[in-house]
Design a protein around this motif. Structure first.
Motif, mmCIF file in Angstrom:
data_model
loop_
_atom_site.group_PDB
_atom_site.id
_atom_site.type_symbol
_atom_site.label_atom_id
_atom_site.label_comp_id
_atom_site.label_asym_id
_atom_site.label_seq_id
_atom_site.Cartn_x
_atom_site.Cartn_y
_atom_site.Cartn_z
ATOM 1 N N THR A 1 0.817 -1.214 0.000
ATOM 2 C CA THR A 1 0.000 0.000 0.000
ATOM 3 C C THR A 1 0.849 1.262 0.000
ATOM 4 O O THR A 1 2.033 1.232 0.336
ATOM 5 C CB THR A 1 -0.907 0.045 1.249
ATOM 6 N N THR A 2 0.196 2.345 -0.354
ATOM 7 C CA THR A 2 0.706 3.678 -0.040
ATOM 8 C C THR A 2 -0.086 4.184 1.161
ATOM 9 O O THR A 2 -1.190 3.711 1.436
ATOM 10 C CB THR A 2 0.522 4.663 -1.205
ATOM 11 N N THR A 3 0.477 5.156 1.879
ATOM 12 C CA THR A 3 -0.189 5.664 3.083
ATOM 13 C C THR A 3 -0.284 7.186 2.987
ATOM 14 O O THR A 3 0.527 7.917 3.576
ATOM 15 C CB THR A 3 0.585 5.252 4.349
ATOM 16 N N ALA B 1 -4.843 3.694 4.077
ATOM 17 C CA ALA B 1 -3.869 3.097 3.161
ATOM 18 C C ALA B 1 -4.556 2.667 1.875
ATOM 19 O O ALA B 1 -5.672 2.150 1.884
ATOM 20 C CB ALA B 1 -3.207 1.900 3.832
ATOM 21 N N GLN B 2 -3.871 2.896 0.754
ATOM 22 C CA GLN B 2 -4.409 2.582 -0.564
ATOM 23 C C GLN B 2 -3.601 1.456 -1.197
ATOM 24 O O GLN B 2 -2.366 1.525 -1.256
ATOM 25 C CB GLN B 2 -4.359 3.818 -1.470
ATOM 26 N N ALA C 1 -2.951 9.480 -3.628
ATOM 27 C CA ALA C 1 -2.082 8.540 -2.917
ATOM 28 C C ALA C 1 -0.932 8.083 -3.808
ATOM 29 O O ALA C 1 -0.770 6.898 -4.075
ATOM 30 C CB ALA C 1 -2.890 7.342 -2.442
ATOM 31 N N ASP D 1 7.892 4.308 -0.475
ATOM 32 C CA ASP D 1 7.163 3.137 -0.968
ATOM 33 C C ASP D 1 8.037 2.330 -1.920
ATOM 34 O O ASP D 1 8.088 1.100 -1.855
ATOM 35 C CB ASP D 1 5.882 3.562 -1.695
ATOM 36 N N THR E 1 -4.174 -5.147 9.326
ATOM 37 C CA THR E 1 -3.763 -4.318 8.183
ATOM 38 C C THR E 1 -4.573 -4.686 6.941
ATOM 39 O O THR E 1 -5.151 -3.819 6.268
ATOM 40 C CB THR E 1 -2.263 -4.506 7.916
ATOM 41 N N VAL F 1 -7.625 -2.484 4.845
ATOM 42 C CA VAL F 1 -7.580 -2.206 3.406
ATOM 43 C C VAL F 1 -8.849 -2.727 2.742
ATOM 44 O O VAL F 1 -9.495 -2.022 1.949
ATOM 45 C CB VAL F 1 -6.333 -2.841 2.753
#
Length: 220
Positions: free
Chosen positions: A22-24, A30-31, A63, A69, A112, A116
């Motif tokens: 993910t990205t945050t 988070a994406q 994002a 990342d 986590t 998501v």
């Protein structure tokens, strides 16, 4: 194997090991930028892989992939520019789930993955209603006293080789699946888990879509 894997409910369940990268983005949940899932069934004394899916996911404009990342996963903005959207990637995963089949998702630190999935539930409603098993509380029960229960620590404890592309979803799913199988073997040998319900009591996590809505204090 022992009582756990002889339980009809355990044998009937498909365990789907899942992992997201993910990205945050600041101010947003988070994406996902990558997903991998591996389906396992325990049949006639052995584990069988019954399905596998992996996909890159194009993040939304709010994002973007950051240098941090990329350092963590190796994924770059250029790689993801033409990737499927979350709707496309998670919709394809959702369609792999067969109505009427009992599933449990399996993840390392399942909170986590659960978060998501919850925030993407419009794209994967069946997945969002699937409860989870977390390898961390299961490992804490079976192997007490480790200095931490991070994935790398558990891989070393169970002599599972580190993959060269650790922190990519397909590699992390593969090693988490290996860890899960070893934990189930240890659970059988321990005799602490007589059936699937006992396993869920220790390591289960209810999907947020399956939790009852909390009504207001003065609702009637």
């Amino acid at each position: 194997m022992g009582g756990l894997t002889q339980d009809p409910a355990f044998a009937a369940t498909t365990f789907v090991v899942i992992d997201f990268e993910t990205t945050t983005p600041t101010g947003y949940p988070a994406q996902p930028i990558e997903v991998a899932a591996l389906a396992l069934r325990y049949r006639e004394g052995t584990w069988k892989e019954t399905g596998r899916i992996t996909s890159l996911i194009r993040p939304p404009a709010f994002a973007p992939v950051t240098p941090a990342d990329t350092a963590q996963t190796g994924l770059t903005a250029e790689q993801l520019a033409e990737a499927p959207t979350p709707e496309e990637a998670l919709g394809a995963l959702d369609r792999r789930l067969t109505a009427g089949t009992p599933y449990l998702l399996v993840a390392q630190h399942a909170a986590t993955e659960a978060n998501v999935i919850h925030h993407q539930s419009a794209h994967c409603p069946a997945l969002a209603r699937t409860d989870l098993l977390d390898t961390i509380p299961l490992a804490k029960h079976l192997v007490p006293g480790l200095f931490n229960y991070r994935l790398d620590t558990l891989l070393a404890r169970f002599a599972i080789p580190q993959p060269p592309d650790r922190h990519r979803a397909p590699a992390d799913v593969d090693v988490t699946a290996q860890l899960f199988r070893k934990l189930i073997s240890a659970a059988d040998q321990s005799g602490d888990f007589s059936d699937l319900a006992a396993l869920v009591k220790t390591a289960g996590r209810t999907a947020r879509a399956n939790k009852p809505l909390q009504t207001g204090l003065f609702d009637v």
